[in-house]
Enzyme design. Structure first.
Site, short mmCIF file in Angstrom:
data_model
loop_
_atom_site.label_atom_id
_atom_site.label_comp_id
_atom_site.label_asym_id
_atom_site.label_seq_id
_atom_site.Cartn_x
_atom_site.Cartn_y
_atom_site.Cartn_z
N PRO A 141 0.83 -1.21 0.00
CG PRO A 141 -0.64 -1.51 1.78
CD PRO A 141 0.63 -2.03 1.19
CD GLU A 142 3.16 2.77 -4.31
OE1 GLU A 142 3.24 3.91 -4.79
OE2 GLU A 142 3.49 1.74 -4.95
NE ARG A 170 5.85 -11.98 1.73
CZ ARG A 170 6.64 -11.55 0.75
NH1 ARG A 170 6.12 -10.86 -0.26
NH2 ARG A 170 7.93 -11.77 0.78
#
Ligand SMILES: [Zn+2]
Length: 266
Positions: free
Chosen positions: A2-3, A108
């Site tokens: 996500p940016e 992750r």
């Protein structure tokens, strides 16, 4: 990952849902995501506390709490916040006073939760450069003029300018018609101005459509963002450029897959 547009979308979704609600219970299913306090301290610091405010700095979410503390969330690669959640597959679940659950997922386990007395003291946030929206065009031009680094990795350098990652750097450079390998200081004034304009336009466009769901990113509702259909180069290796039909190329640059049109981008 996500940016800025994805994290801004989650921030806006959260504002509508959680402000004024109390955390009645915190369930920790995997303590690895909790970085700076013990599981007990996290539970103690959050239980019975109300969400007061939601802030964002670059790609980091800050949830300000009624006890003066803040829950700082960096989603990193695969972090997700989902409401209403199920409290099952998540790493941490927050049971709220409305009877529903806010799930924090992270397949992750790179994501980070920090419970802080004052988020302004958080070293990572202090290390962030300005966001494009915080700069004037003249400040941006001046910043680039001092840098020999290649423009794409520089745009992704969070200490230099924050909020832009691999996906949006590629889209911004395509729209500004700039080769991702150009040294920053070699850009003309006109190119720097185009880059600045496209950076803000691309980020604003992506925010408008709720971000890009290309990997694990989902909105708070669990639904995907709508911006991926507007991507012009990212993930389009070998496909014709939407402007000139030249096949889009993918190279490794600074260790990241970089998509660009070898004809349009000079
Ligand atoms: Zn082209």
């Amino acid at each position: 990952m996500p940016e800025l547009p994805e994290v801004e979308t989650i921030k806006r979704d959260l504002e509508k849902i959680i402000i004024g609600k109390k955390i009645t219970e915190v369930c920790v299913h995997n303590p690895k995501v909790i970085r700076n306090v013990s599981v007990d301290a996290l539970k103690k610091g959050l239980t019975g506390v109300t969400f007061k405010n939601v802030l964002r700095r670059a790609k980091v979410l800050i949830l300000e709490l009624s006890n003066g503390k803040s829950l700082v969330i960096h989603l990193k690669m695969t972090g997700q916040l989902v409401y209403p959640g199920e409290g099952k597959i998540c790493r941490v679940s927050f049971h709220l006073s409305d009877g529903k659950i806010l799930d924090f997922n992270d397949q992750r386990l790179f994501a980070e939760l920090h419970l802080l007395d004052d988020w302004r003291d958080f070293k990572f946030i202090q290390s962030l450069g300005p966001e494009p929206f915080e700069l004037s065009v003249d400040e941006f031009k001046e910043m680039l003029s001092r840098k020999k680094a290649k423009i794409k990795p520089l745009l992704m350098d969070q200490a230099f300018i924050s909020g832009i990652g691999n996906l949006y750097a590629a889209e911004i450079l395509f729209r500004a018609k700039i080769d991702p390998e150009r040294p920053a200081q070699s850009l003309s004034d006109k190119e720097k101005e185009a880059l600045f304009k496209e950076a803000k336009d691309v980020l604003n466009g992506a925010i408008h459509y709720g971000g890009s769901s290309v990997d694990d990113y989902v909105r708070l509702s669990g639904k995907p963002g709508g911006y991926a259909v507007y991507h012009k180069v990212y993930g389009r290796e070998g496909k014709p450029c939407l402007v000139c039909k030249t096949p889009i190329k993918r190279i490794a640059l600074g260790g990241r897959g970089t998509y660009f049109c070898p004809k349009c981008q000079k």
